[in-house]
Motif scaffolding. Structure first.
Motif, PDB file in Angstrom:
ATOM      1  N   GLU A 493      -4.574 -17.938  18.242  1.00 30.34           N
ATOM      2  CA  GLU A 493      -5.433 -18.614  17.266  1.00 30.34           C
ATOM      3  C   GLU A 493      -4.584 -19.137  16.118  1.00 30.34           C
ATOM      4  N   GLY A 494      -4.922 -20.306  15.678  1.00 33.99           N
ATOM      5  CA  GLY A 494      -4.245 -20.847  14.483  1.00 33.99           C
ATOM      6  C   GLY A 494      -2.819 -21.283  14.735  1.00 33.99           C
ATOM      7  N   GLY A 495      -2.540 -21.728  15.939  1.00 33.86           N
ATOM      8  CA  GLY A 495      -1.183 -22.173  16.248  1.00 33.86           C
ATOM      9  C   GLY A 495      -0.771 -23.418  15.478  1.00 33.86           C
ATOM     10  N   ASP A 496      -1.756 -24.083  14.874  1.00 34.05           N
ATOM     11  CA  ASP A 496      -1.407 -25.292  14.128  1.00 34.05           C
ATOM     12  C   ASP A 496      -0.999 -24.980  12.685  1.00 34.05           C
ATOM     13  N   THR A 497      -0.997 -23.710  12.338  1.00 31.54           N
ATOM     14  CA  THR A 497      -0.543 -23.317  11.006  1.00 31.54           C
ATOM     15  C   THR A 497       0.926 -23.710  10.835  1.00 31.54           C
ATOM     16  N   THR A 541      -4.065 -10.525  20.907  1.00 35.71           N
ATOM     17  CA  THR A 541      -4.397 -11.695  20.099  1.00 35.71           C
ATOM     18  C   THR A 541      -3.253 -11.995  19.141  1.00 35.71           C
ATOM     19  N   LEU A 542      -2.851 -13.242  19.149  1.00 35.94           N
ATOM     20  CA  LEU A 542      -1.814 -13.695  18.236  1.00 35.94           C
ATOM     21  C   LEU A 542      -2.510 -14.672  17.304  1.00 35.94           C
ATOM     22  N   ARG A 543      -2.538 -14.319  16.021  1.00 30.11           N
ATOM     23  CA  ARG A 543      -3.407 -15.049  15.111  1.00 30.11           C
ATOM     24  C   ARG A 543      -2.581 -15.483  13.914  1.00 30.11           C
ATOM     25  N   ALA A 544      -2.726 -16.713  13.498  1.00 34.29           N
ATOM     26  CA  ALA A 544      -1.986 -17.157  12.313  1.00 34.29           C
ATOM     27  C   ALA A 544      -2.937 -17.871  11.376  1.00 34.29           C
ATOM     28  N   HIS A 546      -3.187 -19.500   7.023  1.00 33.20           N
ATOM     29  CA  HIS A 546      -2.602 -19.646   5.688  1.00 33.20           C
ATOM     30  C   HIS A 546      -3.304 -18.722   4.725  1.00 33.20           C
ATOM     31  N   GLU A 547      -2.548 -18.256   3.784  1.00 28.37           N
ATOM     32  CA  GLU A 547      -3.135 -17.420   2.759  1.00 28.37           C
ATOM     33  C   GLU A 547      -2.396 -17.735   1.474  1.00 28.37           C
ATOM     34  N   GLY A 548      -2.902 -18.681   0.743  1.00 29.03           N
ATOM     35  CA  GLY A 548      -2.199 -19.122  -0.459  1.00 29.03           C
ATOM     36  C   GLY A 548      -0.860 -19.704  -0.075  1.00 29.03           C
ATOM     37  N   SER A 549       0.175 -19.246  -0.748  1.00 28.56           N
ATOM     38  CA  SER A 549       1.499 -19.764  -0.424  1.00 28.56           C
ATOM     39  C   SER A 549       2.148 -18.919   0.661  1.00 28.56           C
ATOM     40  N   HIS A 550       1.326 -18.145   1.336  1.00 28.84           N
ATOM     41  CA  HIS A 550       1.862 -17.289   2.385  1.00 28.84           C
ATOM     42  C   HIS A 550       1.192 -17.583   3.720  1.00 28.84           C
ATOM     43  N   VAL A 551       1.838 -17.102   4.751  1.00 34.22           N
ATOM     44  CA  VAL A 551       1.253 -17.223   6.077  1.00 34.22           C
ATOM     45  C   VAL A 551       1.061 -15.820   6.621  1.00 34.22           C
ATOM     46  N   ARG A 552      -0.118 -15.604   7.193  1.00 36.65           N
ATOM     47  CA  ARG A 552      -0.386 -14.304   7.783  1.00 36.65           C
ATOM     48  C   ARG A 552      -0.344 -14.457   9.309  1.00 36.65           C
ATOM     49  N   VAL A 553       0.463 -13.660   9.934  1.00 36.23           N
ATOM     50  CA  VAL A 553       0.536 -13.681  11.398  1.00 36.23           C
ATOM     51  C   VAL A 553       0.186 -12.284  11.898  1.00 36.23           C
ATOM     52  N   GLN A 554      -0.747 -12.243  12.815  1.00 38.78           N
ATOM     53  CA  GLN A 554      -1.190 -10.943  13.318  1.00 38.78           C
ATOM     54  C   GLN A 554      -0.970 -10.834  14.819  1.00 38.78           C
ATOM     55  N   VAL A 555      -0.500  -9.676  15.235  1.00 38.65           N
ATOM     56  CA  VAL A 555      -0.467  -9.374  16.659  1.00 38.65           C
ATOM     57  C   VAL A 555      -1.394  -8.189  16.862  1.00 38.65           C
ATOM     58  N   ALA A 556      -2.484  -8.420  17.573  1.00 43.87           N
ATOM     59  CA  ALA A 556      -3.457  -7.348  17.746  1.00 43.87           C
ATOM     60  C   ALA A 556      -3.668  -7.085  19.225  1.00 43.87           C
ATOM     61  N   ASP A 557      -3.783  -5.825  19.594  1.00 35.27           N
ATOM     62  CA  ASP A 557      -4.145  -5.533  20.977  1.00 35.27           C
ATOM     63  C   ASP A 557      -5.360  -4.617  20.979  1.00 35.27           C
ATOM     64  N   ASP A 558      -6.066  -4.603  22.100  1.00 31.58           N
ATOM     65  CA  ASP A 558      -7.228  -3.714  22.177  1.00 31.58           C
ATOM     66  C   ASP A 558      -6.896  -2.525  23.068  1.00 31.58           C
TER      67      ASP A 558
END
Lengths: 793, 169
Positions: A493-497, A541-544, A546-558
């Motif tokens: 998700e959010g690969g266009d970040t 799930t690989l999720r990216a 924007h968060e202000g001047s930062h980027v949040r990247v998450q790797v989540a598994d179930d």
């Protein structure tokens, strides 16, 4: 390898382009595996491979062309519905892609190219050979171009008698390296010509309707491929024809009906000429049929100009008439009206099947689905359109140039800061001339704004979508699934970040680690998942975002999640903490132990083994780009690792603080608050200063001490405590004075000095021109910790 | 002179024209090849860097580039002295690395014949003979030609033993 003859620039371009394509190809293939019949995807994959092959054959990289061609053959069969892309096939294709990848690397490093494994080539090509008796679909044996009237090209080395008499030709001569590729190239040429002809026939047979933009784009694409192939033969007339096709693709959609009617028959004739040249090449002749005013007229028409009266074509006129009017060579048995090519169909299979629209598509003797690749299918065209569009609107720029620009902008920012500072001073001087002082203020303000905009604009040139990175991971997950025997899928998700190029580079390895951990240790085996009532297929799930001047990247598994007790036990075993302390710790604090170096390598059999392998490396990498990493987990529900990184690493918002006579910069992201502690808040534990802040007790560090400013008996007064936080740890840094916030441009300190153990991450130039060191909060934390460990022991 | 010349012969620079920048450090006159010198600046405020070698006085901003500045007095084990009006920072490039060193005073640009330069006698002056490329015998005085390669590669090596590429040169 025969790269010698080519300009290094061309080779480099080839490497860049192919490198990008191959990454795309890899992820597309994985998508394809999931939906093997998706024609759009098949076409996209095919096209990427084809482009690589085309460029490689231009550069005469035989080994690469060989494997690319084999893979292409297999894909072509899949497109035609003659072969299925099953797991075995996909393994072969991926192996081929891997090989091409390593070959590209070898070209780059100048080492010898590895040859494709013979079995691989054979198996791939075999996929392209149908068991049945119908025509061989391999491009090599591709039948005559669609509107070629004569017998199949393979059997027709000589041109049919033409109205304009014998065609002049020169013998085809190729260098050693290229000669090997001739076969591929002819197949290419055949195929491209056929497709172009089919496409144009469809346009022409469209009853006066304008061809849609995507279709035109596809034509332009085909033209481009054709140009490439033609360039290989180094035969100008052919290149010229191919370029015309490309041009047509680019302009057709915007033409008036009138011009369309004039141009379509002419384009058909161009196809004829190309087909004739192809036949020539097959017979080792570079045939140059006279083209008269054909190309000039097409160019005129494409530019929305009129052709002069004698060249006006009557409606519905046949090829022969066109040839006569424009004074070109004309094929012998011209099929009368362009809309109904009565050409002899080359393969029995195709003649049996009702061919779509343009009657004679012999290369694709299958029903509409796969025939769409040359025709009006919308999906592949969309990508084609995108590609075409970007081709016109983007240029490749050497990264070093961007970096130079970035440095200059950094300089500009500094000078702007100085101007602002001077302006403030000028105002304090209360210049008697009010107009003058106002003018200065305005100018400084404008400079400030413009500089800011330039800075943003330049920074943006370095931004790249994370997809560039994420694109590699579907393949990784696929391989991991194969190795572990687990079922898993990757959701992106959010690969266009978009983030800075350097951040992308630093993020690559950590993400691989995290994904591998999730796949390897986070997710359970399918049967275990079923037992605990979960979907057998695990989701990563690989999720990216924007968060202000930062980027949040998450790797989540179930998956199964982290087990607090196990980690706690191991932490105690390794002497990182004690049982008493454990009891008071939050889950998060305990999970943080897996970031300790080598934490989990001790016991390989346990569930959590490997969870920590490389986690310290992950954290170090993230910290290198001033990022932070967090981990949360719920037993049985999965684990989520969150990375927060700044968009760019070149410019940093900072708090400037004074310590003694020096001024330092502290990254703003690490500052929680700044307090002026009262005497009753300050205590010492053992030999160490601490501060009580509301309910917590923070270790205190003197900036003067860290920066080695206290050389003599003189004490530096430090009344302020800057509360710093990183990875859930907090310390207070004592400083003398607070100066204010500033965007600072990070400059490296001299590299030949040891950078490891000093609490300085870089330097920056202040608005007064002086140099300030940037305090390395991570190192500060480490020091505070060792002090504490020492005192605790 | 910026290249390491063997000083085995009696006249290491025989037959060459030398163009030198000369300066004072602690009462002695030194010289370096003008080609190595990028610029000469007035003293500016130095920013101290923790955990750096003792002879590194600090860093300065040279038009946006941060470069280290060395104190030649410390390097040569000469007595420390306060900076004065005449103190200058000589910026040189050695091994693709830009750095500055502090001198008490810059004299002049001098053209001399290499024939009058002799190898350094080991005990000639207070500084380590390995940093000296030669001694120029001017009619009225002596000039110590510094071997900046050795001088500052040694500094680099001292600062970071890992950067062996500096050492190798």
């Amino acid at each position: 390898m025969s790269m010698g003859g080519f300009d290094a620039e061309i080779v480099r371009d080839f490497l860049t382009e192919s490198g990008e394509l191959i990454i795309q190809l890899e992820s597309d293939l994985v998508v394809l595996e999931r939906s093997p019949k998706e024609p759009a995807m098949l076409n996209q994959v095919f096209r990427a491979l084809h482009t690589i092959k085309g460029s490689a054959s231009f550069l005469a990289i035989t080994q690469l062309v060989r494997i690319a061609h084999a893979a292409e053959t297999a894909l072509n069969a899949a497109r035609n519905g003659q072969a299925a892309i099953d797991r075995t096939a996909m393994d072969l294709l991926l192996e081929a892609v891997d090989l091409i990848k390593s070959q590209l690397g070898q070209i780059e490093s100048g080492s010898a190219l590895s040859e494709p494994r013979e079995a691989l080539v054979t198996s791939l090509v075999a996929m392209g050979e149908p068991g049945g008796g119908h025509s061989a679909p391999t491009p090599v044996a591709a039948p005559a171009p669609a509107i070629a009237p004569a017998t199949p090209a393979t059997k027709a080395p000589t041109p049919p008698a033409s109205v304009a008499g014998a065609i002049p030709f020169q013998p085809l001569k190729l260098e050693g390296g290229k000669a090997d590729l001739l076969e591929f190239l002819i197949a290419d040429l055949d195929e491209s010509t056929t497709k172009v002809a089919t496409a144009i026939q469809q346009f022409a047979g469209n009853g006066g309707q304008k061809p849609a933009k995507p279709e035109c784009d596809q034509l332009a694409d085909l033209g481009e491929q054709l140009v490439r192939t033609a360039q290989f033969f180094d035969f100008a007339p052919m290149v010229l024809l191919a370029t015309t096709v490309q041009q047509a693709g680019m302009h057709l959609a915007s033409l008036a009906d009138e011009s369309q009617q004039q141009v379509m028959p002419r384009l058909l004739l161009v196809c004829e000429l190309l087909a004739e040249m192809t036949r020539g090449v097959r017979a080792a002749e570079l045939r140059d049929p006279p083209t008269g005013c054909l190309l000039e007229n097409i160019t005129l028409l494409l530019n929305s100009s009129e052709v002069s009266a004698p060249f006006q074509l009557p409606p519905g006129c046949g090829l022969e008439a066109v040839a006569r009017i424009d004074g070109t060579w004309c094929p012998a048995h011209t099929p009368a009206p362009a809309t109904q090519p009565t050409s002899q169909i080359a393969t029995p299979a195709a003649s049996a099947a009702p061919a779509p629209v343009a009657a004679s598509v012999t290369v694709e003797p299958t029903p509409p689905e796969s025939a769409s690749q040359a025709g009006p299918a919308s999906k592949p065209d969309a990508s084609g359109a995108g590609k075409q569009g970007s081709g016109e609107n983007t240029i490749r720029v050497d990264v070093s140039r961007l970096e130079a620009l970035m440095n200059l902008v950094g300089e500009l920012v500094l000078q702007k800061n100085r101007v602002s500072a001077l302006t403030r001073r000028a105002q304090m001087l209360e210049c008697s001339d009010a107009d003058f002082s106002e003018a200065i203020t305005l100018t400084a303000g404008a400079l400030d704004r413009v500089t800011g905009e330039i800075q943003t604009a330049v920074m943006r040139t370095r931004l790249q979508p994370l997809d560039k990175l994420f694109g590699r991971y579907p393949r990784l997950i696929r391989d991991l699934a194969g190795k572990t025997g687990k079922k898993m899928r990757l959701v992106i998700e959010g690969g266009d970040t978009e983030v800075d190029k350097s951040v992308i580079e630093e993020l690559g390895d950590p993400l691989v680690h995290l994904l591998r951990n999730s796949a390897d240790h986070g997710l359970e085996m399918p049967e275990d998942r079923a037992k605990s009532g979960k979907d057998e297929t695990g989701t990563i799930t690989l999720r990216a975002s924007h968060e202000g001047s930062h980027v949040r990247v998450q790797v989540a598994d179930d998956g199964r999640g982290l087990l607090r007790d196990r980690i706690a036990k191991k932490a105690v075993e390794r002497g990182l903490t004690t049982d008493e302390k454990i009891a008071a710790m939050t889950d998060r604090e305990i999970f943080n132990f897996i970031f300790e170096a080598g934490f989990s390598t001790a016991e390989k059999v346990s569930d959590l083994s490997g969870r920590g392998v490389g986690m310290d490396v992950v954290r170090t990498n993230i910290q290198k780009v001033k990022g932070e990493i967090e981990l949360s987990s719920e037993p049985g529900r999965g684990t989520t690792v969150t990375i927060i990184i700044p968009l760019t690493v070149a410019i940093l918002p900072a708090m400037m603080v004074g310590v003694g006579r020096e001024i330092y910069a502290i990254p703003l992201t690490n500052i929680l608050e700044i307090v002026r502690p009262q005497a009753d808040q300050l205590h010492t534990i053992g030999e160490h200063a601490v501060m009580r802040l509301r309910e917590t007790v923070l270790p205190l560090v003197s900036a003067a001490e860290v920066m080695e400013l206290v050389s003599g008996p003189e004490m530096v007064e430090e009344p302020f405590a800057v509360v710093l936080s990183m990875n859930d740890r907090k310390i207070g840094l004592m400083v003398s004075k607070l100066i204010g916030q500033q965007e600072v441009v990070i400059k490296p300190l001299d590299e030949s000095q040891p950078a490891s153990k000093r609490a300085v991450s870089g330097a920056t130039v202040r608005d007064d021109g002086g140099v300030s060191l940037i305090i390395d909060v991570a190192e500060l934390m480490r020091r505070a910790e060792t002090l504490h460990h020492a005192s605790a022991a | 002179m910026s290249t390491t010349k063997t000083t085995d012969t009696n006249q290491p620079f025989a037959g060459r024209q030398l163009q030198l920048v000369t300066f004072d450090v602690a009462g002695e006159e030194f010289a370096v090849d003008i080609l190595a010198v990028q610029e000469i600046n007035r003293m500016m405020e130095l920013t101290r860097v923790p955990q750096s070698p003792p002879e590194v006085e600090g860093v300065i901003n040279l038009r946006g580039k941060i470069i280290p500045v060395l104190d030649l007095r410390k390097k040569f084990n000469l007595p420390a002295a306060a900076k004065t009006e005449t103190s200058r920072i000589v910026v040189i490039e050695v091994h693709k690395r830009v750095l500055g060193f502090i001198v008490d005073r810059v004299h002049e640009v001098l053209r001399i014949s290499g024939d009058i330069v002799e190898p350094a006698p080991p005990m000639a002056c207070s500084i380590d003979a390995e940093f000296i490329a030669g001694v120029g015998k001017l009619p009225d005085r002596l000039l110590i030609l510094l071997d900046i390669d050795k001088l500052f590669s040694a500094e680099a090596a001292h600062a970071d033993a890992a950067t062996s590429k500096h050492k190798a040169a």
